[in-house]
Design a protein around this motif. Structure first.
Motif, PDB file in Angstrom:
ATOM      1  N   CYS A 131       0.850  -1.196   0.000  1.00 11.14           N
ATOM      2  CA  CYS A 131       0.000   0.000   0.000  1.00 11.14           C
ATOM      3  C   CYS A 131       0.879   1.238   0.000  1.00 11.14           C
ATOM      4  O   CYS A 131       1.734   1.404   0.881  1.00 11.14           O
ATOM      5  N   LEU A 132       0.687   2.106  -0.997  1.00 12.08           N
ATOM      6  CA  LEU A 132       1.406   3.385  -1.074  1.00 12.08           C
ATOM      7  C   LEU A 132       0.502   4.483  -0.529  1.00 12.08           C
ATOM      8  O   LEU A 132      -0.624   4.662  -0.994  1.00 12.08           O
ATOM      9  N   TYR A 133       1.014   5.222   0.446  1.00 10.42           N
ATOM     10  CA  TYR A 133       0.249   6.360   0.958  1.00 10.42           C
ATOM     11  C   TYR A 133       1.196   7.538   1.158  1.00 10.42           C
ATOM     12  O   TYR A 133       2.277   7.382   1.737  1.00 10.42           O
ATOM     13  N   ARG A 134       0.783   8.700   0.701  1.00 12.93           N
ATOM     14  CA  ARG A 134       1.700   9.845   0.646  1.00 12.93           C
ATOM     15  C   ARG A 134       1.892  10.531   1.990  1.00 12.93           C
ATOM     16  O   ARG A 134       2.802  11.352   2.125  1.00 12.93           O
ATOM     17  N   ARG A 135       1.047  10.226   2.976  1.00 19.21           N
ATOM     18  CA  ARG A 135       1.267  10.752   4.315  1.00 19.21           C
ATOM     19  C   ARG A 135       1.688   9.612   5.247  1.00 19.21           C
ATOM     20  O   ARG A 135       1.901   8.497   4.810  1.00 19.21           O
ATOM     21  N   ASP A 136       1.803   9.902   6.539  1.00 17.99           N
ATOM     22  CA  ASP A 136       2.242   8.867   7.473  1.00 17.99           C
ATOM     23  C   ASP A 136       1.036   8.175   8.105  1.00 17.99           C
ATOM     24  O   ASP A 136      -0.121   8.514   7.839  1.00 17.99           O
ATOM     25  N   ARG A 137       1.335   7.209   8.959  1.00 21.26           N
ATOM     26  CA  ARG A 137       0.277   6.424   9.589  1.00 21.26           C
ATOM     27  C   ARG A 137      -0.691   7.311  10.387  1.00 21.26           C
ATOM     28  O   ARG A 137      -1.904   7.123  10.337  1.00 21.26           O
ATOM     29  N   ALA A 138      -0.157   8.279  11.105  1.00 22.54           N
ATOM     30  CA  ALA A 138      -0.996   9.126  11.954  1.00 22.54           C
ATOM     31  C   ALA A 138      -1.993   9.951  11.151  1.00 22.54           C
ATOM     32  O   ALA A 138      -3.047  10.327  11.659  1.00 22.54           O
ATOM     33  N   ASN A 139      -1.669  10.250   9.893  1.00 17.74           N
ATOM     34  CA  ASN A 139      -2.532  11.081   9.057  1.00 17.74           C
ATOM     35  C   ASN A 139      -3.405  10.262   8.112  1.00 17.74           C
ATOM     36  O   ASN A 139      -4.065  10.819   7.245  1.00 17.74           O
ATOM     37  N   MET A 140      -3.401   8.961   8.276  1.00 14.82           N
ATOM     38  CA  MET A 140      -4.178   8.100   7.396  1.00 14.82           C
ATOM     39  C   MET A 140      -5.666   8.243   7.700  1.00 14.82           C
ATOM     40  O   MET A 140      -6.070   8.185   8.868  1.00 14.82           O
ATOM     41  N   ASP A 176      -2.013  23.231   6.020  1.00 15.24           N
ATOM     42  CA  ASP A 176      -2.635  24.143   5.063  1.00 15.24           C
ATOM     43  C   ASP A 176      -3.856  24.785   5.711  1.00 15.24           C
ATOM     44  O   ASP A 176      -4.028  24.741   6.935  1.00 15.24           O
ATOM     45  N   ALA A 177      -4.710  25.405   4.894  1.00 14.98           N
ATOM     46  CA  ALA A 177      -5.863  26.133   5.428  1.00 14.98           C
ATOM     47  C   ALA A 177      -6.840  25.221   6.155  1.00 14.98           C
ATOM     48  O   ALA A 177      -7.595  25.667   7.027  1.00 14.98           O
ATOM     49  N   THR A 178      -6.835  23.918   5.817  1.00 19.62           N
ATOM     50  CA  THR A 178      -7.737  22.974   6.479  1.00 19.62           C
ATOM     51  C   THR A 178      -7.153  22.438   7.779  1.00 19.62           C
ATOM     52  O   THR A 178      -7.811  21.710   8.512  1.00 19.62           O
ATOM     53  N   GLY A 179      -5.894  22.754   8.057  1.00 23.25           N
ATOM     54  CA  GLY A 179      -5.241  22.243   9.249  1.00 23.25           C
ATOM     55  C   GLY A 179      -4.472  20.968   9.021  1.00 23.25           C
ATOM     56  O   GLY A 179      -3.804  20.456   9.929  1.00 23.25           O
ATOM     57  N   ARG A 180      -4.529  20.436   7.806  1.00 22.50           N
ATOM     58  CA  ARG A 180      -3.821  19.200   7.496  1.00 22.50           C
ATOM     59  C   ARG A 180      -2.436  19.516   6.965  1.00 22.50           C
ATOM     60  O   ARG A 180      -2.261  20.453   6.185  1.00 22.50           O
ATOM     61  N   GLN A 181      -1.450  18.734   7.374  1.00 20.05           N
ATOM     62  CA  GLN A 181      -0.085  18.989   6.936  1.00 20.05           C
ATOM     63  C   GLN A 181       0.066  18.782   5.426  1.00 20.05           C
ATOM     64  O   GLN A 181      -0.438  17.817   4.865  1.00 20.05           O
TER      65      GLN A 181
END
Length: 478
Positions: A317-326, A372-377
């Protein structure tokens, strides 16, 4: 209450027995056993019966969780079922597929230090017991009303609205373009999370209660929205969102690069005994292939775990963020890891490689930046970190967008948002077209089954108010 409840200080959290990963890989059966009655009562007794029940507050349906936990702890199972069913159309489904770790259990007051109450497992036990004991009845009204409602879509929102309206005496007709009732609960969610018999028995029960189903009927092709509006006193649109989000990368046209829903639908249809040429021909079968799934939501988890069961050579599984942001359930990630899925965190695809068929995914490592503006890294690529991940089957699980319903339904005046979802007046669920209501994913975007149920139930109340108000005005005018 003190004798029965607040046992979290004495009893440890125990979930139902989970089959070993090696055994789970061999079939599509549900992975959890069912609670024994004594164990269900014991685990329910761990509830603290807190004054402000955050489990209930964070449940989209505001289920009376502390109440049915207490009733279960006391062995009053039929009453526990009645309380659970009072606010939830499909508690046996929510007990299986809801991400409790993000909702009720994740907000349990005793979570810090004592581990949460196993709410989902107890809910499943309550309703499975109710089915076995014959307590679950068809939605039969006390009196019939002369008004009819047409519902477009037989998924969670459509079925929830149909049940509520039928109980109130309306003549309910459900139209769906597929050959079975359930929407993504049938064709999207794999058996190891939700066995299809759980959904199909609801279909049989609703038909027995007088809800009429018109299957293999595509609105806009077999019947127009205008015809449905003329046929019924109100129409509720609950089509869900099925248009797969794509990724514009070189090589996206290669054979072996497929959308997640195509892949999951083929697997589920095969399990239901349907003829599935694309599966039988190998295009949508992961057996003996190196599988790469792109995405980090629950659909991605369904894909990786399905590929494992189909006998894939490897699953990544490829995911562009880390586990905590999944965005997907951490419980599902853990189950996938147990079953042998490899996760490449902070990794994003750049291109699909191969001649006519895909052979690999060129990937770049990412790093997390400022919110960003939504609070997500935000994420950005790391220069010089490219590598190739071998793949003979790539599954794109990037989420879903709404189809162009105004064009599909032949109704250009049907209002949509800039995201393509239907616009409604959020207190009434009505669109700008009089008598046409909408709810579920087609309004809120791709979401959870439990939110679809909530929208369907709330919309049913507004539809009832609209029809009865209209009838009263007509009588007053006579």
């Amino acid at each position: 209450m003190a004798e029965r409840m607040l046992q979290f200080v004495r009893l440890q959290q125990q979930t139902p027995e989970k089959r070993s990963a090696s055994r789970r890989r061999e079939d599509f059966d549900e992975i959890y056993a069912r609670f024994e009655p004594a164990k269900a009562s014991e685990q329910a007794s761990r509830c603290s019966q807190c004054g402000v029940p955050f489990c209930q507050v964070h449940c989209p349906l505001n289920n009376n969780i502390p109440d049915w936990l207490k009733l279960t702890a006391e062995g009053r199972m039929e009453e526990a079922y009645e309380v659970a069913a009072a606010t939830n159309t499909f508690p046996e489904i929510c007990g299986r597929v809801c991400p409790q770790d993000r909702l009720c259990e994740g907000n349990c007051v005793i979570e810090k230090g004592f581990e949460s109450v196993t709410i989902g497992s107890v809910e499943r036990f309550i309703v499975d017991t109710a089915w076995e004991q014959g307590w679950v009845k068809p939605p039969t009204p006390t009196r019939e009303l002369p008004y009819s409602v047409g519902i477009i879509g037989a998924g969670p929102a459509g079925l929830a609205a149909a049940e509520r309206l039928r109980v109130r005496g309306f003549q309910v007709h459900v139209y769906d373009r597929y050959d079975r009732v359930g929407g993504l609960m049938i064709y999207g969610i794999p058996n190891f999370k939700l066995e299809k018999e759980i959904v199909l028995r609801r279909w049989e029960q609703y038909a027995a209660g007088g809800i009429q189903f018109h299957l293999n009927v595509a609105v806009g092709q077999d019947v127009s929205l205008a015809e449905l509006r003329a046929r019924h006193d109100a129409v509720f649109i609950a089509t869900g969102v099925y248009k797969a989000r794509d990724i514009d990368l070189p090589g996206a046209e290669l054979r072996g690069v497929v959308p997640a829903l195509d892949y999951l639908t083929a697997s589920n249809r095969k399990g239901l005994g349907d003829a599935v040429p694309e599966f039988d021909g190998g295009a949508l079968d992961a057996a003996d292939r190196e599988v790469v799934v792109i995405g980090g939501g629950d659909t991605a988890m369904d894909c990786v775990r399905t590929a494992v069961r189909q006998g894939a050579k490897s699953v990544t599984c490829l995911y562009r963020r880390d586990r905590a942001n999944m965005p997907g359930s951490m419980r599902e990630v853990h189950n996938a890891e147990e079953e042998g899925v490899r996760f490449l965190w902070l990794s994003a695809p750049e291109a699909f490689l191969g001649g006519e068929e895909v052979t690999g995914v060129r990937t770049v490592k990412m790093h997390l930046g400022l919110p960003d503006a939504t609070g997500r890294q935000q994420v950005a690529p790391i220069e010089g970190s490219h590598f190739v991940e071998p793949a003979s089957l790539v599954i794109k699980a990037l989420g879903f967008d709404p189809e162009d319903l105004p064009r599909a339904f032949g109704e250009p005046e049907l209002p949509v948002s800039r995201w393509g979802t239907l616009k409604v007046h959020h207190r009434t669920f009505m669109t700008d077209l009089p008598g046409v209501f909408a709810g579920g994913d087609i309004v809120r975007g791709a979401s959870l089954v439990v939110w679809g149920i909530r929208d369907g139930r709330d919309a049913a109340e507004q539809i009832e108010t609209y029809i009865k108000s209209k009838a009263q005005l007509a009588q007053a005018a006579e």
